[in-house]
Design an enzyme around this catalytic site. Structure first.
Site, PDB file in Angstrom:
ATOM      1  N   GLY A   9       0.931  -1.108   0.176  1.00 50.62           N
ATOM      2  CA  GLY A   9      -0.028   0.185  -0.063  1.00 50.62           C
ATOM      3  C   GLY A   9       0.958   1.219  -0.136  1.00 50.62           C
ATOM      4  N   GLY A  12      -0.565   4.557  -1.357  1.00 48.73           N
ATOM      5  CA  GLY A  12      -1.767   5.196  -0.515  1.00 48.73           C
ATOM      6  C   GLY A  12      -1.254   6.378   0.357  1.00 48.73           C
ATOM      7  N   ALA A  80      -1.714  -1.930   2.761  1.00 46.33           N
ATOM      8  CA  ALA A  80      -2.743  -2.209   1.510  1.00 46.33           C
ATOM      9  C   ALA A  80      -3.949  -2.719   2.165  1.00 46.33           C
ATOM     10  CB  ALA A  80      -2.138  -3.082   0.474  1.00 46.33           C
ATOM     11  N   SER A 124      -8.318  -0.863  12.317  1.00 48.63           N
ATOM     12  CA  SER A 124      -8.967   0.695  12.238  1.00 48.63           C
ATOM     13  C   SER A 124     -10.041   0.674  13.483  1.00 48.63           C
ATOM     14  CB  SER A 124      -9.673   0.426  11.081  1.00 48.63           C
ATOM     15  OG  SER A 124     -10.899   1.373  11.040  1.00 48.63           O
ATOM     16  N   GLU A 126     -12.836   1.686  12.904  1.00 42.32           N
ATOM     17  CA  GLU A 126     -13.994   1.109  12.424  1.00 42.32           C
ATOM     18  C   GLU A 126     -14.433  -0.251  13.175  1.00 42.32           C
ATOM     19  OE1 GLU A 126     -16.525   1.747   9.821  1.00 42.32           O
ATOM     20  OE2 GLU A 126     -15.843   3.816  10.489  1.00 42.32           O
ATOM     21  N   TYR A 148     -16.434  -3.593   5.823  1.00 37.69           N
ATOM     22  CA  TYR A 148     -14.918  -3.276   6.049  1.00 37.69           C
ATOM     23  C   TYR A 148     -14.633  -3.289   7.616  1.00 37.69           C
ATOM     24  CZ  TYR A 148     -10.926   0.213   6.747  1.00 37.69           C
ATOM     25  OH  TYR A 148      -9.815   0.707   7.294  1.00 37.69           O
ATOM     26  N   THR A 189     -13.140  14.339   4.989  1.00 33.17           N
ATOM     27  CA  THR A 189     -12.360  15.564   4.983  1.00 33.17           C
ATOM     28  C   THR A 189     -11.686  16.035   3.871  1.00 33.17           C
ATOM     29  OG1 THR A 189     -10.534  13.907   5.511  1.00 33.17           O
ATOM     30  CG2 THR A 189     -11.636  14.602   7.438  1.00 33.17           C
ATOM     31  N   GLY A 210     -23.434  13.610   3.183  1.00 33.52           N
ATOM     32  CA  GLY A 210     -24.345  12.737   3.789  1.00 33.52           C
ATOM     33  C   GLY A 210     -24.444  13.042   5.413  1.00 33.52           C
ATOM     34  N   GLU A 281     -24.445   3.295  10.360  1.00 37.77           N
ATOM     35  CA  GLU A 281     -23.480   4.304  10.563  1.00 37.77           C
ATOM     36  C   GLU A 281     -22.755   3.872  11.782  1.00 37.77           C
ATOM     37  OE1 GLU A 281     -21.289   6.376   9.817  1.00 37.77           O
ATOM     38  OE2 GLU A 281     -22.573   8.094   9.362  1.00 37.77           O
TER      39      GLU A 281
HETATM   40  P1  NAP Z   1      -5.515   4.094   0.926  1.00 37.95           P
HETATM   41  O1  NAP Z   1      -4.978   5.676   0.686  1.00 37.95           O
HETATM   42  O2  NAP Z   1      -6.627   4.033   0.209  1.00 37.95           O
HETATM   43  O3  NAP Z   1      -4.424   3.437   0.296  1.00 37.95           O
HETATM   44  C1  NAP Z   1      -4.567   1.831   0.276  1.00 37.95           C
HETATM   45  C2  NAP Z   1      -3.302   1.059  -0.522  1.00 37.95           C
HETATM   46  O4  NAP Z   1      -3.753  -0.063  -0.722  1.00 37.95           O
HETATM   47  C3  NAP Z   1      -3.236   1.744  -1.838  1.00 37.95           C
HETATM   48  O5  NAP Z   1      -1.711   1.767  -1.953  1.00 37.95           O
HETATM   49  C4  NAP Z   1      -3.779   0.671  -2.694  1.00 37.95           C
HETATM   50  O6  NAP Z   1      -3.204   0.560  -3.844  1.00 37.95           O
HETATM   51  C5  NAP Z   1      -3.336  -0.521  -1.893  1.00 37.95           C
HETATM   52  N1  NAP Z   1      -4.037  -1.706  -2.256  1.00 37.95           N
HETATM   53  C6  NAP Z   1      -5.668  -1.993  -2.260  1.00 37.95           C
HETATM   54  N2  NAP Z   1      -5.949  -3.092  -2.840  1.00 37.95           N
HETATM   55  C7  NAP Z   1      -4.776  -3.704  -2.715  1.00 37.95           C
HETATM   56  C8  NAP Z   1      -4.265  -5.119  -3.344  1.00 37.95           C
HETATM   57  N3  NAP Z   1      -5.340  -6.049  -3.693  1.00 37.95           N
HETATM   58  N4  NAP Z   1      -3.217  -5.645  -3.639  1.00 37.95           N
HETATM   59  C9  NAP Z   1      -2.046  -4.548  -3.148  1.00 37.95           C
HETATM   60  N5  NAP Z   1      -2.116  -3.398  -2.884  1.00 37.95           N
HETATM   61  C10 NAP Z   1      -3.695  -3.003  -2.841  1.00 37.95           C
HETATM   62  O7  NAP Z   1      -5.564   3.962   2.475  1.00 37.95           O
HETATM   63  P2  NAP Z   1      -4.585   4.859   3.927  1.00 37.95           P
HETATM   64  O8  NAP Z   1      -5.657   5.778   4.284  1.00 37.95           O
HETATM   65  O9  NAP Z   1      -3.394   5.091   3.238  1.00 37.95           O
HETATM   66  O10 NAP Z   1      -4.706   3.705   4.867  1.00 37.95           O
HETATM   67  C11 NAP Z   1      -3.625   2.543   4.890  1.00 37.95           C
HETATM   68  C12 NAP Z   1      -4.285   1.444   5.856  1.00 37.95           C
HETATM   69  O11 NAP Z   1      -4.534   1.984   6.958  1.00 37.95           O
HETATM   70  C13 NAP Z   1      -5.422   0.847   5.196  1.00 37.95           C
HETATM   71  O12 NAP Z   1      -5.397  -0.446   5.390  1.00 37.95           O
HETATM   72  C14 NAP Z   1      -6.584   1.019   5.828  1.00 37.95           C
HETATM   73  O13 NAP Z   1      -7.759   0.448   5.802  1.00 37.95           O
HETATM   74  C15 NAP Z   1      -5.788   1.503   7.328  1.00 37.95           C
HETATM   75  N6  NAP Z   1      -6.531   2.572   8.257  1.00 37.95           N
HETATM   76  C16 NAP Z   1      -6.748   3.868   7.740  1.00 37.95           C
HETATM   77  C17 NAP Z   1      -7.075   4.792   8.214  1.00 37.95           C
HETATM   78  C18 NAP Z   1      -7.094   6.143   7.805  1.00 37.95           C
HETATM   79  O14 NAP Z   1      -7.858   7.085   8.637  1.00 37.95           O
HETATM   80  N7  NAP Z   1      -6.522   6.592   6.930  1.00 37.95           N
HETATM   81  C19 NAP Z   1      -7.331   4.376   9.853  1.00 37.95           C
HETATM   82  C20 NAP Z   1      -7.356   3.250  10.340  1.00 37.95           C
HETATM   83  C21 NAP Z   1      -6.916   2.249   9.219  1.00 37.95           C
HETATM   84  P3  NAP Z   1      -3.482   1.528  -5.222  1.00 37.95           P
HETATM   85  O15 NAP Z   1      -2.929   2.821  -5.410  1.00 37.95           O
HETATM   86  O16 NAP Z   1      -3.391   0.428  -6.403  1.00 37.95           O
HETATM   87  O17 NAP Z   1      -5.240   1.457  -5.096  1.00 37.95           O
HETATM   88  O1  G4F Z   2     -14.107  10.035   5.762  1.00 36.23           O
HETATM   89  P1  G4F Z   2     -15.123   8.641   5.658  1.00 36.23           P
HETATM   90  O2  G4F Z   2     -15.480   8.008   4.598  1.00 36.23           O
HETATM   91  O3  G4F Z   2     -14.127   7.767   6.724  1.00 36.23           O
HETATM   92  P2  G4F Z   2     -14.676   6.414   7.827  1.00 36.23           P
HETATM   93  O4  G4F Z   2     -15.785   5.935   7.262  1.00 36.23           O
HETATM   94  O5  G4F Z   2     -14.557   6.832   9.030  1.00 36.23           O
HETATM   95  O6  G4F Z   2     -13.492   5.600   7.410  1.00 36.23           O
HETATM   96  C1  G4F Z   2     -11.843   6.043   7.464  1.00 36.23           C
HETATM   97  O7  G4F Z   2     -11.378   5.767   8.853  1.00 36.23           O
HETATM   98  C2  G4F Z   2     -11.439   4.708   9.161  1.00 36.23           C
HETATM   99  C3  G4F Z   2     -10.946   4.648  10.547  1.00 36.23           C
HETATM  100  O8  G4F Z   2     -12.058   5.077  11.630  1.00 36.23           O
HETATM  101  C4  G4F Z   2     -10.597   3.656   8.450  1.00 36.23           C
HETATM  102  F1  G4F Z   2     -10.315   2.417   8.721  1.00 36.23           F
HETATM  103  C5  G4F Z   2     -11.362   3.858   6.919  1.00 36.23           C
HETATM  104  O9  G4F Z   2     -10.190   3.066   6.040  1.00 36.23           O
HETATM  105  C6  G4F Z   2     -11.210   5.186   6.405  1.00 36.23           C
HETATM  106  O10 G4F Z   2      -9.955   5.626   6.325  1.00 36.23           O
HETATM  107  O11 G4F Z   2     -16.259   9.144   6.698  1.00 36.23           O
HETATM  108  C7  G4F Z   2     -16.394   9.893   7.973  1.00 36.23           C
HETATM  109  C8  G4F Z   2     -17.652   9.942   8.354  1.00 36.23           C
HETATM  110  C9  G4F Z   2     -18.685   8.776   8.380  1.00 36.23           C
HETATM  111  O12 G4F Z   2     -19.586   9.049   9.512  1.00 36.23           O
HETATM  112  C10 G4F Z   2     -19.731   9.479   6.935  1.00 36.23           C
HETATM  113  O13 G4F Z   2     -21.141   8.531   7.191  1.00 36.23           O
HETATM  114  O14 G4F Z   2     -18.187  10.954   7.514  1.00 36.23           O
HETATM  115  C11 G4F Z   2     -19.572  10.808   7.062  1.00 36.23           C
HETATM  116  N1  G4F Z   2     -19.835  11.362   5.853  1.00 36.23           N
HETATM  117  C12 G4F Z   2     -20.797  12.608   5.760  1.00 36.23           C
HETATM  118  N2  G4F Z   2     -21.004  12.743   4.307  1.00 36.23           N
HETATM  119  C13 G4F Z   2     -19.542  11.311   4.658  1.00 36.23           C
HETATM  120  C14 G4F Z   2     -19.892  11.870   3.843  1.00 36.23           C
HETATM  121  N3  G4F Z   2     -18.461  10.442   4.298  1.00 36.23           N
HETATM  122  C15 G4F Z   2     -17.958  10.230   3.058  1.00 36.23           C
HETATM  123  N4  G4F Z   2     -17.020   9.573   2.746  1.00 36.23           N
HETATM  124  N5  G4F Z   2     -18.595  11.247   2.026  1.00 36.23           N
HETATM  125  C16 G4F Z   2     -19.710  12.139   2.306  1.00 36.23           C
HETATM  126  O15 G4F Z   2     -20.039  12.958   1.491  1.00 36.23           O
END
Ligand code: NAP
Ligand code: G4F
Length: 325
Positions: A9, A12, A80, A124, A126, A148, A189, A210, A281
């Site tokens: 990943g 990402g 990833a 996460s 989540e 998820y 965000t 939303g 939600e």
């Molecule tokens: P992201 O921007 O969506 O990046 C996801 C990465 O996974 C991308 O590099 C994507 O590659 C790669 N990927 C997806 N499917 C794959 C596959 N089948 N094989 C290989 N690579 C694959 O996510 P992020 O925000 O950086 O988050 C990183 C990790 O932390 C994720 O596991 C996410 O679920 C977890 N997480 C994120 C948050 C958050 O708030 N950001 C919070 C908690 C946990 P492509 O570029 O090819 O799509």
């Molecule tokens: O930004 P979101 O899509 O993030 P969400 O669902 O919290 O998930 C992210 O954080 C997780 C960690 O808690 C990660 F594990 C996950 O991979 C991802 O990075 O939505 C945040 C909130 C939700 O409650 C959603 O219902 O924002 C609310 N929302 C309101 N309007 C919206 C929208 N979300 C999205 N994406 N788009 C809207 O228009």
């Protein structure tokens, strides 16, 4: 000798920040990317000459095992995943393959090739879903609310299980939402910062969202990858909540973003669109990162207000520069 890290990943948001951190720490950094017909690696363009990119897919055990065998990493950061919650309702099986079983595939590669490799799993908040305790900590029971979240619960427990079954140095970082100017535009965000910047520059008239009342514990991605690295530098593997301990509603984020852009009240620009409301939600998340603070010495540095300002300013600069070209 320089340590080697393998990052799944790497293209990402978090992958790009951890790669920067590891390069600063003197690591050889190898990033696994999946094969696509176009090579869009915009988040790592600035460091692409400093990292090695290798092709592999979380769906494919043999590609992961051969990468681990060829690269012989000291540490693996498994970032990833299919990480967008709404997509997990439309593609639940694929989400399970990437986000749940993908973790086992990486752990199996470690077990067979070199069990001494240290492993970080991106778990996460989540997983807490319909929260059973406020704030959420390492011991809070999980109650995921999306495919998820369910997949991440599997990824978390298989990480714990390989640690307990095979003695692998496997850590699960239970990260709350973390954001940056590199966040995908589908997440709320970045959708807001991009939307606000477009309105400010006259490129859009409204922003459709939303649920505005959902609350999240939002931090800065650059702070969170530091915690990931620290976990793998400890004497013993363990699991940690990574959070700021402060929660804000989507509405708070919107209000602050419009203020940063000098647009005044958000109400005349924002419309609620049922297409963005989820079937189930997660209403409120707020984490207690006391263990990470005590054991890792980790503290977030960027506040909510600084984060919003950083994201809106970056989108304003990017769109203004784009308009000039
Ligand atoms: P992201 O921007 O969506 O990046 C996801 C990465 O996974 C991308 O590099 C994507 O590659 C790669 N990927 C997806 N499917 C794959 C596959 N089948 N094989 C290989 N690579 C694959 O996510 P992020 O925000 O950086 O988050 C990183 C990790 O932390 C994720 O596991 C996410 O679920 C977890 N997480 C994120 C948050 C958050 O708030 N950001 C919070 C908690 C946990 P492509 O570029 O090819 O799509
Ligand atoms: O930004 P979101 O899509 O993030 P969400 O669902 O919290 O998930 C992210 O954080 C997780 C960690 O808690 C990660 F594990 C996950 O991979 C991802 O990075 O939505 C945040 C909130 C939700 O409650 C959603 O219902 O924002 C609310 N929302 C309101 N309007 C919206 C929208 N979300 C999205 N994406 N788009 C809207 O228009």
């Amino acid at each position: 000798m320089a340590k080697t890290a393998l990052v799944t990943g790497i293209t990402g948001q978090d992958g790009s920040y951890i790669a920067e951190l590891l390069l600063r720490e003197g690591y050889r950094v190898v990033g696994m990317t999946r094969r696509t017909s176009t090579e869009v690696h915009e988040r790592i363009e600035h460091i692409v000459g400093d990292v090695e990119i290798i092709s592999g897919d979380l769906l494919d055990q043999s590609s992961i095992t051969s990468i681990v065998n060829d690269v012989r990493p000291d540490e693996i950061y498994n970032l990833a995943a299919q990480s967008f919650v709404p997509a997990s309702w439309s593609q639940p099986v694929l989400t399970g393959e990437f986000t749940a079983l993908g973790v086992t595939r990486v752990l199996e590669a470690i077990r067979h090739v070199e069990p001494a490799i240290r492993f970080y799993q991106a778990s996460s908040s989540e997983m807490f879903g319909k929260v059973q305790e406020v704030p959420q900590r390492e011991t809070t029971p999980f109650y995921p609310r999306s495919p998820y979240g369910v997949a991440k619960v599997y990824g978390h427990w298989i990480t714990v299980n390989y640690r307990e079954s095979y003695g692998i140095f496997a850590c699960s970082g239970i990260s709350f939402n973390h954001e940056s100017e590199r966040r995908g535009k589908e997440f709320v965000t970045r959708k807001i910062s991009d939307g606000v910047a477009r309105i400010k520059l006259g490129l859009a008239q409204e922003l459709r969202l939303g649920n505005l009342d959902a609350q999240r514990d939002w931090g800065y991605a650059g702070d969170y990858v530091r915690a990931m690295w620290l976990m793998l530098q400890q004497e013993r593997p363990d699991d940690y909540v990574i959070a700021t301990g402060r929660t804000h509603s989507v509405r708070d984020f919107v209000r602050t973003a419009f203020e940063v852009a000098g647009l005044g009240s958000y109400e005349k620009y924002v419309a609620v669109d049922p297409r963005f409301v989820r079937p189930a939600e997660v209403d409120m998340l707020v984490g207690d990162a006391g263990k990470a603070r005590a054991v890792l010495g980790w503290e977030p540095e960027v506040t909510f207000e600084q984060l919003v300002a950083m994201m809106v300013t970056a989108d304003l600069d990017r769109l203004a520069a784009h308009r000039r070209t």
